[in-house]
Design a protein around this motif. Structure first.
Motif, PDB file in Angstrom:
ATOM      1  N   PRO A   9       0.800  -1.227   0.000  1.00 41.11           N
ATOM      2  CA  PRO A   9       0.000   0.000   0.000  1.00 41.11           C
ATOM      3  C   PRO A   9       0.832   1.276   0.000  1.00 41.11           C
ATOM      4  N   HIS A  10       2.147   1.143   0.210  1.00 41.78           N
ATOM      5  CA  HIS A  10       3.010   2.320   0.220  1.00 41.78           C
ATOM      6  C   HIS A  10       4.370   1.925  -0.349  1.00 41.78           C
ATOM      7  N   PRO A  11       4.942   2.738  -1.249  1.00 41.49           N
ATOM      8  CA  PRO A  11       6.244   2.391  -1.824  1.00 41.49           C
ATOM      9  C   PRO A  11       7.303   2.201  -0.740  1.00 41.49           C
ATOM     10  N   GLY A  12       8.013   1.097  -0.822  1.00 40.65           N
ATOM     11  CA  GLY A  12       9.091   0.852   0.122  1.00 40.65           C
ATOM     12  C   GLY A  12       8.685   0.221   1.433  1.00 40.65           C
ATOM     13  N   LEU A  13       7.397  -0.080   1.632  1.00 38.86           N
ATOM     14  CA  LEU A  13       6.948  -0.642   2.903  1.00 38.86           C
ATOM     15  C   LEU A  13       7.611  -1.990   3.183  1.00 38.86           C
ATOM     16  N   ARG A  14       7.575  -2.883   2.221  1.00 37.36           N
ATOM     17  CA  ARG A  14       8.165  -4.205   2.426  1.00 37.36           C
ATOM     18  C   ARG A  14       9.658  -4.113   2.722  1.00 37.36           C
TER      19      ARG A  14
END
Length: 260
Positions: free
Chosen positions: A105-110
């Motif tokens: 749901p947000h760039p870079g979260l993982r």
């Protein structure tokens, strides 16, 4: 680019050996049931996902599609790798698995959560989950485990849980405006206030016997709640003692997401 233009270029191109294209109707053209081809295909994908494995007759009936239409769509989905044939009929295909693994749901979260979650799992010997809320469910983006056993091993196969897991409750309590979850328990207002006050949510064998968890929020730019970090353990461990290390890890991830 207009949707109709996209359908002509990518979906209606004639099928050729090795071309990677499958001839289908335009997404805006209704099939025999009055629904668009894309609507029918996604309904079939949903039915396959819910069933695990199912035959043509059952899938067509579940979706209210003529068998000929369901067969045509399923075979096109097979060609695309979205579903695959099996002895029981059809099941989810590897292409959807690969696509789903990339969703966040947000760039870079993982990437922001990956190493801190590993450190937390190693330090505690517990299972760590990264979760979001979608459509009233707690969706697990990633499980990280140092070691698993007969209790926690099966958890790693489950990627969707009710919203009232610890991971889901901490997100609902921190959400503003309130998430559309339908009627909430009469005690929820008091429980949500306690979660906001503590900064964590607990689950003491409320969903699965022998499984306890504590979860904290992950914040993005502007302090917006994006996801939750959840530590899963057994009743022999004190959730109150583990809450601090979970919150510390959550703050570390949140700082990365905010670019600090």
């Amino acid at each position: 680019m207009e949707m109709g233009e996209l359908s002509v270029r990518q979906l209606d191109r004639p099928s050729e050996p090795g071309s990677g294209y499958v001839a289908v109707q335009s997404p805006s053209s209704p099939d025999g049931s009055g629904r668009s081809v894309l609507e029918g295909a996604f309904e079939l994908l949903g039915a396959v996902e819910r069933a695990g494995e199912a035959g043509l007759t059952k899938l067509a009936s579940k979706c209210g599609l003529p068998k000929t239409t369901a067969y045509r769509l399923l075979e096109q989905l097979v060609e695309l790798g979205a579903v695959e044939r099996c002895r029981g009929g059809y099941r989810m295909g590897p292409r959807l698995f690969r696509l789903g693994q990339g969703w966040q749901p947000h760039p870079g979260l993982r990437s922001a959560a990956r190493e801190p979650a590993r450190r937390l799992a190693r330090a505690t010997g517990a299972v760590v989950g990264l979760s979001v809320l979608r459509e009233g469910q707690t969706l697990v983006l990633d499980w990280t485990a140092c070691e698993t056993d007969e209790v926690f091993g099966p958890l790693l196969n489950d990627m969707a849980w009710p919203w009232f897991t610890a991971a889901g409750k901490v997100l609902v309590a921190g959400a503003s405006p309130q998430l559309p979850l339908g009627p909430l328990p009469a005690s929820w207002h008091r429980e949500a206030a306690a979660i906001r006050d503590r900064g964590v949510a607990f689950d003491r064998e409320e969903l699965v016997a022998g499984v306890c968890c504590v979860a904290a929020l992950l914040h993005g730019p502007g302090g917006v709640p994006l996801a939750s970090l959840c530590l899963v353990t057994d009743p022999a461990h004190s959730l109150d003692r583990l809450a601090g290390v979970v919150q510390h890890t959550a703050r570390t991830i949140s700082a990365t997401l905010r670019g600090r």
